[in-house]
Each structure stands twice: as C-alpha cells, then as structure tokens.
Design a protein around this motif. Structure first.
Motif, short mmCIF file in Angstrom:
data_model
loop_
_atom_site.label_atom_id
_atom_site.label_comp_id
_atom_site.label_asym_id
_atom_site.label_seq_id
_atom_site.Cartn_x
_atom_site.Cartn_y
_atom_site.Cartn_z
N VAL A 123 0.85 -1.19 0.00
CA VAL A 123 0.00 0.00 0.00
C VAL A 123 0.89 1.23 0.00
O VAL A 123 2.10 1.14 0.20
N TYR A 124 0.26 2.39 -0.21
CA TYR A 124 1.04 3.62 -0.28
C TYR A 124 1.09 4.36 1.05
O TYR A 124 1.89 5.26 1.21
N GLU A 125 0.17 4.05 1.96
CA GLU A 125 0.13 4.82 3.20
C GLU A 125 0.28 3.89 4.39
O GLU A 125 -0.25 2.78 4.39
#
Lengths: 148, 374, 325
Positions: A123-125
């Motif tokens: 994921v990016y966060e």
C-alpha cells in the motif's frame, strides 16, 4: 603434444555438453507466470492477512498473548445484557508489525481468528496497514485490487 | 626533476577497493575492503553487521514458542533447519520426547530444506563465476518444487515457522507423501543436468580447482563447519557423529573432499544433495502413523539451568545455547551460527588471489548474512 | 556543380540508411538476446510492449534518452565525454565495407575497398580505446580495473583474430570483401578442414573482441559491478550498449563473410542469406553467453597465448602449404 590436443578436444566436447543442456531447456515450456494476468493459486494453508469471524470469537485473548510482535490489540468490555457477556471494545491489527507466523490462528480455540489468502499487500500509506478487525469490509480493497 | 621523483611519479601503488555492501556478488550486505595490487588481492578485511537485528536480545523478551518465527529469519534460505535446531535445543532443555511421526516429518523437512539451500548456494556460486543467471534460474526452478511443498505443508514459502517444541505445527496434508516422492523422482535427473553444466566444464574447473584452498587444520582451527569443513577432508557430520532425531535409522554417506578448494566445496554440496534425497526417500517410505502436532498455546517453564544443542544445518553447525531461570522466557540465548565462523576464514583464503578468485571463494563458502549478523 | 551535390545527397541517403539499419539491428538484437536468454532460462522474457515485447527496446531507448545525464565529480572530462563515441563510431565506420549482397543488381556495399579487411581490422581495435578511456576517465576503481583488463585482453586477442582472417584472405587471394565472397561461390570456406579451425578461432577471438561471456572480463558484473561503464548512465550508457551490440553484429557479419560464404546461397535472395547467417552466428554467441561461466583474466591470456595463437599460426602455415602445393 598429444595431451595438449586431447585437452583441447575434451574441453570443447564438455563445453558442448553444457550447451546441450541449455539448448534442451529452450524447448521446455516457460515455468514463470505472467503476473498481473496470471496469478498463483494460494495453497489451502496459506498464511495471508489476519482475519476474524467476530461471531465466533470468545474474547479469550490468547492470540494477543502469543503474538511474537504484539501486532494484535484487543480490548474487551463487560456486556450490558443480563448475562454480562463480554463484548468487543476494539480489535486492532497492525500489519506493519505482523510477521505472518500464524501462531494466532493455531492458538485460537474456536477458529475465530484465521489467515486469509490475500498476498498482494503493498500500500502507499502507513495508515492503511492499521486495520480494525471488526470492520466487515476491511479487506475489500486488497481482495479486488482492480476495483477502485 | 631528478630520478627518484620520476620513479615515484610513475611507480605503482596498492589501493583499497570497497566491495559491498552494495555489490552484485556479496550475497546480501557483506562489506569487504580489499587491498589490491593491480588485480591481486593483497589483503582483505571483512566488515559485518549491516543486517544486525538483535536476535539474541529479542529472544530474552519472547516465550519459547514465540521465538520460533524469529529463527526463520536467521538463515533465510534454510528456515526449516533453523526451526529444527531451535526446537531441538528447547526440547533438550525441557526433556521432551517427540513422537515418531514428528521425527520423521522433521527429517524429511530438514533434508528437503537442505536441498533447497544447497541448490541456491551452488547456483549463486556459479553466478558469481560469471555464468549469467542461467544456472541460478535452473536452481530456482528445482527449488520451487520444494518451496511449493513447504507452502502446502505450512502455509508460507520462505518463513515456514513449522516446527514446534514437542512436534510440528501441523500434520502433512493429504497426499503430501506422494508429492514428496514425486519431488524426489523429479530432482534426481535435474541434478544430472546441473552436473553436466558444471562438472566437466573446462572453464568451471579452471576457475575452481586449486582456488582458495582451506586446509583441514585451518578449517578446524577457525571453527569452520558443514560442507566447507567436509570439503577440506574432515569427516564430521552431526547427523552421523552426534545423531539427533532419528538419523541413526537411515543409511547415507557423508561426501568428503580432498583438497578443500572451491571445487571440493561445490562437489561436496552437490553430492550432499543426493544423499539428502536418499534420506528423504527412506524417511517418506517409513513414515509412521500417529499425531505429530502439539498445541501452540502451551507455555514452557523449563527448570533453571542451561543447555547447548547443535544440529547440522546446510551451512554447518547451528547451535543454540539457552539459559533458563525457570520463567517462560529464556534468561539468555546465544546462537552459534555456522556462516559466522565460515566467513572468518575468508581473509586468509583470498590473500594473494585475483579479484575474480576472491569472488569465487566468497561464493564457494556460501554464507548467508542473516545468520552472520543475527 | 550538379554532380558533387548529387554525390553528397547520395552519400547522405546511404549514411542515413546505414545508421538506421544499425539502430534497428541493435534494438532487435537487444530484444532477441532478452528472448533467447529468457527461453534458455525457461522464462518468457519481455511480453508487455508490443507482440511478445517486440517494442520493449524502443521503450528502453526512449527511457534512456529521457534520463538525466549525470557526470560524476572528479571525472577526466575529455576521456569521459569521448569514450562513448569511441565505442560507437569505429563500429559504424566498419559498415562501409560489409557486403550485404545485392538487390536487383545493385550491390549493397557502401564502398568495396580493395583493402577492406585491413580497414576493418584497424577499426575494430579502436573500439577498445573507448573502453579504456571510459575506464580511465570515470574516476572509479572498478572502471579502472575494467579498462586495464580490456587493454590486456585486446593485446592477446587481436593476434589470433587477425591470423584467422589472414587464412581466409590467403584462400580468397584478395583483401576486398566482395572478392572474398565471390571466391566462396562454389564451396564455403568453412567446409575446408583448416578453414574450419580458423573459423572456430575467429568465433572465439571475436567473442573476446566484443567482450561477451565467457570473455566479458572488462565488464565482469559479479566482480567489477559493471566494469568500464559503472559510472555511465542515460544516453552515454546507451551508446556503449549500441556499440556492444553493433560490434557483435559486425563480428558475426565478418565471420559470415569470411567463412560462411557471405551473401551467397541458393534459392533465397542474397540479403536474406547474409542476414540469416549473421543473426545465426549472433544467436550462437548469445547461446554461449547464457551457458558458460567467465574465465579469469590470467587464464584468458594464457588461453590466448598458449592455445589460440600457436594453433592459428600452425593453421596459417598449413594453409600456406596447401596453397603452394
């Protein structure tokens, strides 16, 4: 002198043997998968993300106790009903810490906590890795990466 | 300008090259400082510690069961064997006897793990010699079969966390023994293929024969163990000399080298894989019935005391020294990792060789940084 | 007035065609190498861009063109900037006298120099200067080692390479490429025993000449990171890449011309024959690259001086004796 030439000839012959092995493999069907279109089937016992059947859970807390990286956080409050049955306060799962060892799954007396088959977990966060296990559709985004 | 200054101007000089931690052939994050005179290595200094994760300190804060997943991360190419070494140590401390089926399953898993690890070791070694990726891919393809089996059995492909104190976490799934037999049948001809690629290849033999000779006395003095020690001609294998589990029930040979050069280290690994297949075959044929599993949630409280248990890992002797104070958490744990001792011999071996040979020696020692730095 | 202008225009057109061919050929070879290596390793290789990844090289070239041009501190500017050109330009110049065959009676050769072979031999050894300059100019110890190695390598490999070429020249009786091809109209040189040996020597020495495994010691990924082009990126790196693959094509084309009858062959048009032979040899070189380990630098020299040079000398003497008979 004879040794010199036999050395060269046998060297060439042995190189040819090696070349033959690689040539043989050219005609073998490639074993790799074309990843985003073809995906590996996860096995029966695959240990993916931690998931929960809230209705099966008896809030015993054994999973929290055995977790080697302390990635599970369970709080229980006394129920308001007449039988004072325990109720969930919260049940948080911190995937940043999880080492996917599967001990929580194996220690659970009612098979309420289990590990699903999701393996595409990038994921990016950071925030997305802090998961509320009581949330029904927490893994929808991961299970169907194409659905936005 | 007089003569002496001219000589200084055009004279040769030794120089330092920093090899790693980012370098294609340092197997992870090993850092080598090489003092070179042209192509020749004059001196080498090994720097370790780039992958340090305080495993031993972590162990002092985890219960005995909780530490098993961490042993996966020691020698990450042979997680199964690490699991085994650790649980054997705890079992010795507790005085637990393991059921027969669990023993057999453990032997099968350990031997397949050894094959997987050696396949990786040999093929990355050949990759270091410059055979670009092809042998590595063949090795990985063969290893994949074993990894798939492990995935079937325990649910992960790299960090297995399969062994438990007193048994294993789960019984073999249905049809697993057939699958293991299939793998054994599949692997035998594949080893022949790999040997055809290397054994008589004149370039491979020229690169490895007589390179990095480790004499038996030096190997023993440095505490080198495993295939590296046996390649030097010392017949020392814990599976034979200090049998644990049920290794005394199986017939197998211990391949030994003569010269202790890179070639022997390769050859010993290659032969060892065949012997491992033999052991695994005998174990799967004689697999007894019973229940190998144990409850994961059990808390172990060993008597105060200490124990040391070592077992034969693909890279050598992996030993766990555990001190217990009677609580469910070990008071102190020391891990004796084979790669740590094996890498110590590297500066001695590469002195006077060419850079290409230094890489070859490093590859032939087959070290894993996860284990060295712990 | 008209005629010089016309000549200039024709020259420009020919030059553009040759350059276009070189670029397309190099891109094809990069894709082909990736495919060959992938299938040897039971993989698929590039599959996404175009049919079976056929446009992958185009995408890569665009990426390399758009990359920032990094000049590390402390480089020797002149040799750093000139090195990529030295790696490419001589290889391109070789194309002047490579006979591609003919279409409708027009001979596809820019200029059939009467000293064609000599010209090619002179130019192919300039390439190593580029490698050496890159190694020297990069201000990197790995690059320096790579550059030194390539200098040592070329000293030992030029001799057997040239001797093998000379064997073919002796049989053809001319230094002109077209004449050599025509001399093989009846029987390709490679079918004569001592020319077969010369062919083998040429392929081995040629592999060393273009720095490919098992003789890729100036690059030596597992030892020297990337050897002489460790510090290069972007377009300059692409130039080295272009030089390497074009060099491979040139060596194969030379081998095809000198030993396999060049563009001559039955049924198919000459150009097709030439390309089949050349790309076949290139594929063979790739096959070798993806199978064999690398030799050590001193072993390489030992092999060149102890095996290749004496054998090619003996071969040359035998060839001379056959011709005198």
């Amino acid at each position: 002198m004879i040794k010199y030439f036999t050395c060269i000839i046998s060297g060439i012959w042995n190189l040819a043997k090696g070349l033959f092995v690689t040539l043989k493999n050219v005609f073998v069907k490639p074993v790799t998968l074309q990843y985003p279109t073809q995906k590996l089937e996860m096995t029966q016992r695959y240990r993916g993300l931690v998931d929960l059947y809230p209705e099966k859970c008896i809030k015993c807390g054994q999973c929290v106790k055995i977790c080697p990286t302390a990635c599970l956080d369970l709080s229980v409050k006394a129920g308001e009903g007449a039988d004072k049955k325990k109720e969930f306060g919260h049940f948080k799962y911190n995937m940043e810490l999880c080492c996917f060892c599967g001990l929580c799954e194996q220690v659970c007396p009612t098979q309420a906590i289990y590990m699903n088959k999701i393996y595409e977990i990038a994921v990016y966060e950071h925030g997305k890795l802090h998961i509320d296990l009581l949330d029904k559709d927490k893994y929808d985004e991961w299970a169907n990466p194409d659905v936005k | 300008m007089d003569d002496t200054s001219l000589k200084e101007d055009i004279g040769t000089e030794e120089f330092w090259v920093n090899m790693g931690p980012q370098h294609p052939s340092t197997h992870g994050v090993l850092r080598l400082e090489l003092k070179l005179s042209g192509e020749t290595v004059v001196d080498g200094i090994v720097h370790i510690g780039y992958l340090h994760r305080s495993m031993e300190k972590i162990a002092e804060n985890r219960t005995y069961t909780q530490f098993i997943p961490f042993t996966d991360r020691l020698d990450y190419l042979a997680s199964m064997n690490n699991n085994l070494a650790y649980v054997l140590a705890v079992e010795k401390l507790m005085g637990i006897e393991v059921s027969d089926r669990a023993k057999y399953i453990r032997v099968i898993m350990a031997e397949l793990g050894r094959i997987a690890s050696h396949l990786f070791g040999i093929t990355t070694f050949v990759q270091d010699l410059g055979a670009f990726a092809t042998p590595l891919f063949y090795g990985m393809r063969e290893r994949e079969k074993i990894v798939e089996l492990f995935d079937d059995v325990c649910g992960q492909r790299l960090t297995y966390n399969y062994m438990r104190v007193g048994g294993v976490s789960r019984d073999l799934p249905n049809g697993a023994d057939g699958k293991i037999k299939g793998i054994i049948k599949y692997l035998r001809p594949k080893f022949d293929d790999l040997e055809a690629l290397f054994n008589s290849n004149p370039i491979f033999t020229a690169r490895t024969r007589g390179v990095g000779v480790l004499t038996a006395s030096k190997a023993v003095n440095y505490g080198v163990t495993g295939p590296n020690l046996r390649a030097s001609g010392v017949k020392w294998d814990l599976r034979k000399d200090e049998p644990y589990l049920c290794y005394d029930k199986f017939t197998f040979d211990i391949p030994v080298g003569n010269n202790g050069d890179a070639w022997d280290r390769y050859k010993v690994r290659m032969d060892e894989m065949r012997q491992s297949l033999r052991i695994a075959e005998q174990a799967v044929l004689g697999l007894p019935e019973g229940d190998p599993t144990v409850k994961a949630g059990r808390i172990f409280r060993p008597e105060p005391g200490e124990t040391y248990m070592r077992s034969e890992n693909p890279r050598g002797e992996l030993g766990f020294y555990i001190v217990s104070d009677g609580s469910p958490i070990p008071f102190r744990m020391k891990i004796r990792s084979p790669s740590f001792s094996n890498i110590a011999v590297l500066p001695d071996l590469i002195r006077g060789l060419k850079i290409a040979d230094a890489v070859c020696v490093l590859g032939s020692l087959d070290v894993v940084m996860g284990e060295i730095d712990r | 007035m008209i005629i010089p202008v016309l000549t200039l225009i024709i020259m420009l057109i020919v030059g553009a065609v040759v350059l276009g061919f070189i670029a397309v050929s190099a891109m094809f070879l990069i894709w082909w190498e990736r495919k060959v290596s992938a299938h040897i390793q039971t993989r698929y290789g590039p599959m996404r861009v175009g049919w079976h990844g056929a446009l992958q090289s185009v995408a890569d070239v665009i990426k390399l063109l758009l990359k920032e041009n990094i000049t590390p501190s402390g480089v020797d500017r002149l040799s750093w900037w000139l090195a990529p050109f030295f790696a490419v330009v001589p290889v391109v110049m070789v194309f002047v006298c490579i006979p591609f065959g003919n279409i409708f009676g027009i001979e596809l050769i820019a200029r059939d120099l009467n000293i064609g072979i000599l010209y090619i031999m002179a130019l192919t050894s300039i390439c190593v200067l580029g490698i050496f300059m890159a190694g020297w100019g990069s201000n990197n110890k790995y690059s320096l080692l790579g550059g030194m190695r390539s200098a040592a390598q070329i000293v030992s490999y030029e001799i057997p390479l040239v001797l093998a070429m000379v064997t073919a020249v002796m049989f053809a009786g001319s230094l002109s490429m077209q004449k050599i091809v025509e001399a093989q109209k009846g029987l390709w040189f490679v079918f004569q025993p001592n020319m077969a040996i010369a062919f083998a020597i040429f392929i081995i020495a040629g592999t060393a000449e273009v720095n490919r495994t098992p003789f890729d010691i100036p690059e030596a990924e597992s030892e020297l990171v990337a050897g002489f082009h460790t510090e290069y990126s972007g377009m300059k790196f692409a130039m080295f890449f272009l030089g390497e693959y074009t060099n491979m094509f040139v060596i194969s084309a030379l081998a095809a011309t000198l030993f396999l009858g060049g563009w001559s062959g039955p049924f198919l048009p000459p150009v097709i024959w030439f390309l089949i032979k050349t790309y076949g040899l290139v594929t063979f070189m790739m096959w070798i690259r993806w199978t064999l380990p690398r030799v050590r630098v001193d072993q390489l020299m030992g092999f060149a001086w102890k095996v290749l040079t004496p054998v090619s000398f003996a071969n040359l003497i035998v060839a001379g004796w056959i011709l005198m008979k």
